[in-house]
Design a protein around this motif. Structure first.
Motif: not given
Length: 175
Positions: A146-175
């Motif tokens: 992904f280009v952007i991760d919005l960590p507060e929304l939990g997507g990375r955690r969801l995918l990594e918990t399911a065993g997937h490698q996640v790569h994001a180029l940058c992160a932004f706070e908030g929604h």
């Protein structure tokens, strides 16, 4: 400059309080776009990837460019009713209700290694549906980019918990 420097923020779009992260400014700059594509595939340098699956719609732009760089095929994953052939579908949850993602039933052959690409990782629901489609078609999901991760929304955690490698180029706070 970093990829993040090319992304425009539009306040209060599509609703008040939302800070929309607009990647069209990244796509429109040749250096920024090249940088993003090169960085999206970096973790998988030297890994055999047969197909790149792009999530509608900005994932088509990024995924097509990444597939080209990898000499891989491209698989569009679209909203229900947009693909002309026989499809496999996967429902996923939205904030209010559900939606359905589809891929052609012959888009991925059993055992093919597939990289999932999109512009933004928020709650992870669409990406999770895309990964499930890859697996249902017999493919092996090697990871997500992904280009952007919005960590507060939990997507990375969801995918990594399911065993997937996640790569994001940058992160932004908030929604």
């Amino acid at each position: 400059m970093s990829v993040k420097d090319y992304i425009r923020t539009i306040p209060d779009f599509p609703a008040p309080g939302i800070m929309f992260r607009d990647v069209t400014t990244l796509f429109g700059d040749p250096r920024g776009f090249r940088m993003a594509v090169d960085q999206l595939l970096l973790p998988w340098a030297g890994v055999r990837i047969d197909k790149v699956a792009g999530l509608e719609a900005r994932g088509f732009i990024l995924g097509g460019a990444v597939a080209h760089q990898l000499s891989a095929g491209f698989v569009p994953m679209r909203k229900k009713g947009k693909l002309p052939g026989r499809t496999v579908e996967q429902a996923y949850k939205l904030e209010y209700g559900t939606a359905v993602l589809e891929a052609h039933d012959d888009a991925i052959r059993p055992g093919e290694k597939v990289l999932l690409v999109d512009d933004l990782l928020a709650t992870g629901g669409t990406a999770e549906a895309g990964l499930k489609l890859i697996e249902r078609l017999g493919g092996v999901a090697v990871g997500c980019a992904f280009v952007i991760d919005l960590p507060e929304l939990g997507g990375r955690r969801l995918l990594e918990t399911a065993g997937h490698q996640v790569h994001a180029l940058c992160a932004f706070e908030g929604h």
